[in-house]
Enzyme design. Structure first.
Site, PDB file in Angstrom:
ATOM      1  CB  SER A 196      -0.971  -0.043   1.180  1.00 27.62           C
ATOM      2  OG  SER A 196      -2.019   0.880   1.006  1.00 27.62           O
ATOM      3  CD  GLU A 324      -5.158  -4.330  -3.956  1.00 30.76           C
ATOM      4  OE1 GLU A 324      -5.311  -3.986  -2.771  1.00 30.76           O
ATOM      5  OE2 GLU A 324      -4.082  -4.765  -4.412  1.00 30.76           O
ATOM      6  CG  HIS A 420      -5.552  -2.843   0.448  1.00 33.66           C
ATOM      7  ND1 HIS A 420      -4.657  -2.653  -0.573  1.00 33.66           N
ATOM      8  CD2 HIS A 420      -5.147  -2.026   1.462  1.00 33.66           C
ATOM      9  CE1 HIS A 420      -3.757  -1.747  -0.208  1.00 33.66           C
ATOM     10  NE2 HIS A 420      -4.026  -1.360   1.026  1.00 33.66           N
TER      11      HIS A 420
END
Length: 516
Positions: A196, A324, A420
């Site tokens: 990220s 995600e 994610h």
């Protein structure tokens, strides 16, 4: 952390000690690993050093105890309980590193250096998720560290050197280069890996002249697309400073307490809807901070820099999860509740132009609004920036490997998909507690354990020899490792999205033209 084991059956094992450039350190044994925590790599960036670039840590006399994590940098409070712990001492001793090593007396072990994510607003090396034990036991020295976040690290204030959070990372990597051998590591086999905002930081480091030569391989997990131009970053900084009744300058803000600066940034974060006309997608995505393409610290956006050949000698592994942004939708309680109007607005804001909006509708005619919203956001925010980074690196003469995680998280009733952050506990092998409890449930399944071993082995193999165990990505075949219950290599799975975004250029965002 306590000492464990014994010295040949003659009593407790002596605590491990190493000599670094700053002085001697005494760590602790954790089973068969030597662990050293809270080692300063730079001076606390407070007082006269507030909002300044990192300054090397002062050396110490005697033996320094390295048995506790350093303080976490100021964490956004606007994001709720997911922020990391904060110390109340106010010392500002945030800039510290931690090391796990299977053999401090050895030589030549690959070094894995973790850069945490958290929207450039939250994050800390403290806590169970980033424990380096399992990875180190696979035969690597594992390093984690803290860097400045939010306005402290990325606020674009006049007179202050920009991208201080990235410069902290460069300082930590210099420390690794100078000290890796003391822990059994090879300073010529350093691999950065991050997820990220950590992956966005790695993309920036690949483009930064100041980071050249400090690492030799990189793993970027879910690269976020937003990078900001100076005008947008300055406008955001001005809004933060206005909340303090101050000018957006180093002279005005250096005397401000870091907690007050964080609170002023949080006030902007909570009111981002108000700034949408000027800040566009940066506000709509609720991201007040990102690396700034300032022309000095960061000369170009990463995709352009890599196409130009920056870091072509650095082997790159880059990938993303399949679903995600489903995690964010689930945490907001919006699964199945996104309206058609909201999905249409997401297309308007984030799809690549009118042709892209039409292409999404044609390719997914029966998609419900939640699915369409998550698909578009996943593509804009993480999936396509990651794919395009691999493509740019290959075009610039580098070697890229790609992957997609498709194994679905069993946590939260199975609504998360391959979301994610799922890759983080799987790579680290930290399958209990922390974020793993949310994603994997209280007890990991046999599938989770097996996939974690597969991913941990691949990451360490890549760090060791530059080969994760599958073929490189190339424009024709686009071979990708699909990380599922039965990992395999196949053509890139998201072909529809790839085609929709194939001509899009990820560049630095600027204020919306003509906005008030």
């Amino acid at each position: 952390m306590t000492n464990t084991g014994s010295d040949g059956g003659s009593g407790p094992r002596r605590a491990p000690e190493v000599r670094t450039t700053g002085g001697r350190l005494r760590g602790r044994w954790h089973g068969d690993l030597a662990v050293f925590l809270g080692i300063p790599y730079a001076r606390p960036p407070v007082g006269p050093l507030h909002l300044a670039p990192p300054t090397p840590a002062r050396p110490w006399d005697g033996v320094r105890e390295a048995d506790a994590f350093g303080e976490s940098p100021p964490q956004s409070r606007a994001l709720g309980p997911i922020a990391g712990p904060e110390s109340a001492t106010g010392s500002g001793d945030w800039l510290t590193v931690n090391v796990w090593t299977p053999a401090p007396a050895a030589t030549g072990l690959p070094v894995l250096v973790w850069i945490y994510g958290g929207v450039y607003l939250i994050g800390t090396s403290d806590g169970p998720t980033y424990d380096g034990t399992a990875l180190a036991r696979r035969g690597a020295v594992v390093v984690t560290f803290n860097y400045r976040l939010g306005a402290e690290g990325f606020g674009h204030f006049d007179g202050a050197l920009p991208n201080r959070g990235l410069l902290d990372q460069v300082a930590a990597l210099r420390w690794v280069r100078e000290n890796a051998a003391a822990f059994g590591g090879d300073p010529d086999r350093v691999t950065v890996f991050g997820e990220s905002a950590g992956a966005g930081s790695i993309a920036a480091l690949l483009a930064m002249p100041r980071a050249a030569g400090l690492f030799h391989r990189a793993v970027a997990q879910s690269v976020p697309g937003p990078f900001y131009g100076p005008a947008l970053a300055s406008d955001i900084a001005a809004a933060v400073a206005a909340g303090l009744g101050a000018a957006p300058t180093l002279a005005a803000l250096a005397p401000v307490d870091p907690g007050a600066l964080r609170d002023a940034a949080d006030a902007v974060l909570r009111a981002l809807e108000r700034y949408e006309p000027r800040w566009g997608r940066a506000a709509r995505a609720r991201m007040p901070f990102a690396p700034v393409v300032d022309g000095e610290v960061l000369p170009y956006a990463p995709w352009e820099a890599l196409r130009r050949g920056a870091s072509r000698d650095v082997e790159l592994m880059v990938g993303h999860t399949r679903d995600e942004t489903r995690l964010f939708t689930a945490l907001a309680g919006r699964i199945g509740r996104i309206t058609e109007e909201e999905a249409a607005a997401t297309l308007d804001w984030f799809a690549p132009g009118a042709a892209g909006r039409a292409a999404y509708r044609r390719a997914h005619p029966t998609a419900d609004p939640t699915t369409l919203h998550d698909l578009v956001m996943s593509d804009w925010l993480f999936r396509m920036p990651s794919l395009h980074l691999a493509r740019a690196h290959t075009a610039g003469g580098g070697t890229s490997y790609t992957y997609e995680l498709t194994w679905e998280a069993p946590g939260m009733g199975g609504v998360l998909g391959a979301c994610h952050g799922l890759d983080v506990p799987l790579v680290f092998g930290t399958l209990r507690g922390g974020i793993a409890a949310l994603l994997l449930g209280e007890e990991p399944t046999a599938e989770a354990v097996a996939l974690s071993a597969e991913m941990g082995d691949a990451w360490v193999a890549f760090a060791g020899a530059g080969d994760p165990g599958w073929a490189p990505h190339c424009p024709g075949k686009r071979l990708t490792r699909v990380l599922s219950a039965r990992p395999h290599t196949a053509p890139y799975p998201e072909e529809t999205s790839r085609r929709i975004w194939t001509d899009h250029e990820f560049t630095a965002l600027e204020p919306v033209t003509g906005a008030d």
